[in-house]
Design an enzyme around this catalytic site. Structure first.
Site, mmCIF file in Angstrom:
data_model
loop_
_atom_site.group_PDB
_atom_site.id
_atom_site.type_symbol
_atom_site.label_atom_id
_atom_site.label_comp_id
_atom_site.label_asym_id
_atom_site.label_seq_id
_atom_site.Cartn_x
_atom_site.Cartn_y
_atom_site.Cartn_z
ATOM 1 N N PHE A 305 0.876 -1.175 0.000
ATOM 2 C CA PHE A 305 0.000 0.000 0.000
ATOM 3 C C PHE A 305 0.908 1.217 0.000
ATOM 4 C CE2 PHE A 305 -1.720 3.714 1.945
ATOM 5 C CZ PHE A 305 -3.069 3.740 1.634
ATOM 6 N N GLU A 306 0.782 2.070 -0.999
ATOM 7 C CA GLU A 306 1.433 3.365 -0.876
ATOM 8 C C GLU A 306 0.806 4.360 -1.827
ATOM 9 O OE1 GLU A 306 5.710 2.714 -1.400
ATOM 10 O OE2 GLU A 306 5.475 2.329 -3.520
ATOM 11 N N VAL A 307 0.808 5.610 -1.393
ATOM 12 C CA VAL A 307 0.362 6.704 -2.234
ATOM 13 C C VAL A 307 1.555 7.638 -2.305
ATOM 14 C CG1 VAL A 307 -1.326 8.543 -2.549
ATOM 15 C CG2 VAL A 307 -1.981 6.469 -1.312
#
Ligand code: GDP
Ligand code: MN
Length: 446
Positions: A305-307
């Protein structure tokens, strides 16, 4: 075509069990590692003003943005952003699961395009099934061969030995060639793909992950408007046997290129001096070159998960760091993961105030699950403790170095999150079967 359902303000408010003044309050680093700056953006204020789906799109707006060639830089008030996923054809079902949930909880209201990457052509079935799940545009891209192959400076014999060795000692997927290419691509190549040239932001999505909460604001506007560079939602330990030389290489990079280190960077939360809970058989005994005190405590943003900001990953500092590691062969002689690399890169080159903990996004990847405690977030999951995922992937008995406080607390720092209750004692806690990580003044569920 059916209209996507847009949450109305009243629906969101109805869902609250009780009034909550600020559901985000314990989530930010508040210690001295964040430099006070009265001109800095205020993400909390932003959330108060821009939640309730303020930027949700109508079908007409969506069609307009879809018609804009290459998300024209000069006319777009909407961030040029995409959901990106590296995935195999064989993982279609798992990806559909991830997509359904993220579309339902968020993207049907915002219509950001999906960009799928693969090391081979996507099948027609894959394309049809994924496009069916979204009103947004989908792109299907093949990774260039030169981004997914053994560089010519790698000694193949040594690489084969590493596959055999890491496989034999049980490092996860240690024997898989494709896994090495994948980690390297996620570390240094995804942002160089020509399809992402016209994009500034990405949100990484894997097959078979879960999203549990309705997200009622535009994540990408939030990142852009608050000048954030990187967002995560789990900060944990992983098997350090996959990157034995990473910290010594990083230290030598810092020594060779101090000019790249951001003046407001904070590496302290990743470095531990010897503490009772870290083993004496430190993994990094060979670390040389000096450069600050402390050893890497192996904490990492769990990067499935990464933004993030693509501009950050394309920056000279990140590029220099990636090339430094790549030249030394750590993706093939060891099994460097993109998670610790992104973590160290972000920590070295980005001020702490530009890193964001998405505590409000309920998410699961395999056995790691993060669920916010606050009903304001409308989640279909049972709240998890702040420290929940800390050593799930690394048994407590493992001799690898561990920080004295859980990774997320090390990151968040002050505000009571690393303070212990008076009279609390780690040895006593362990003697009674505890893990030695209890006793905090704040549980994180406040
Ligand atoms: P883990 O999360 O570390 O166990 O690794 P995964 O097996 O989930 O891989 C991480 C991401 O890379 C997932 O999105 C996978 O679908 C993708 N991936 C891994 N290996 C390959 C590969 O050989 N080809 C493609 N196209 N995608 C891959
Ligand atoms: Mn995965």
């Amino acid at each position: 075509m059916p209209q996507p359902h847009l949450w109305k303000r009243s629906e969101v408010i109805d869902a609250l069990d009780q009034p909550i003044s600020n559901p985000y309050q314990v989530l930010r680093p508040t210690d001295a590692s964040v430099k006070p700056n009265k001109h800095a953006p205020d993400p909390m204020k932003w959330l108060e003003e821009n939640s309730n789906n303020k930027y949700a799109e109508t079908a007409k707006e969506r069609d307009f943005w879809r018609s804009v060639p290459a998300w024209g830089k000069h006319i777009s008030p909407k961030p040029r952003a995409a959901l990106i996923s590296l995935v195999r054809n064989s993982e279609l079902e798992g990806l559909m699961q991830s997509m359904r949930q993220l579309e339902y909880h968020w993207n049907r209201k915002y219509n950001y395009p999906w960009v799928f990457f693969n090391d081979e052509e996507f099948s027609d079935e894959f394309k049809a099934a994924t496009q069916n799940l979204t009103n947004a545009q989908c792109y299907y891209e093949v990774v260039p061969q030169e981004h997914w192959s053994l560089p010519d400076w790698i000694d193949e014999g040594r690489f084969m030995n590493s596959l055999e060795y890491l496989g034999a000692i049980g490092v996860g997927k240690g024997w898989m060639v494709s896994y090495r290419h994948m980690c390297r691509w996620n570390s240094g190549f995804f942002y160089k793909h020509p399809r992402l040239k016209d994009f500034d932001w990405y949100w990484r999505v894997e097959p078979d992950v879960h999203f549990f909460c309705s997200i009622d604001y535009d994540i990408f506007r939030f990142m852009r408007d608050n000048n954030l560079k990187y967002g995560f939602n789990m900060n944990i330990l992983d098997d350090a046997r996959s990157f034995p030389s990473l910290w010594s290489r990083t230290r030598s990079f810092i020594n060779a290129h101090p000019e790249h280190i951001h003046p407001d960077a904070d590496l302290d939360w990743l470095l531990d001096n010897d503490s009772p809970s870290s083993s004496s058989s430190a993994t990094f005994s060979s670390a040389g070159g000096g450069g600050g005190s402390g050893e890497y405590n192996n904490c990492q943003f769990f990067s499935n998960f990464e933004v993030g900001s693509l501009a950050f990953f394309r920056s000279a500092a990140n590029e220099a760091y990636f090339n430094w590691l790549d030249r030394a062969g750590g993706f093939y002689y060891e099994r460097f993961g993109d998670a610790p690399i992104h973590t160290l890169s972000v920590a070295m080159f980005v001020p702490k105030s530009e890193i964001w903990f998405f505590r409000d996004i309920g998410y699961q990847h395999d056995i790691n699950r993060h669920c916010p405690p606050n009903s304001a977030h409308r989640c279909d999951c049972e709240p998890t403790r702040l420290d929940e995922n800390f050593y799930k992937l690394v048994p407590l008995e493992s001799p690898q170095r561990k920080p004295a406080d859980t990774c997320i607390r090390r990151f968040l720092g002050g505000g009571g999150l690393v303070e212990k209750k008076e009279g609390w004692n780690a040895d006593v806690e362990r003697a009674w079967g505890g893990d030695g990580y209890g006793g905090y003044v704040l549980s994180g569920l406040e």
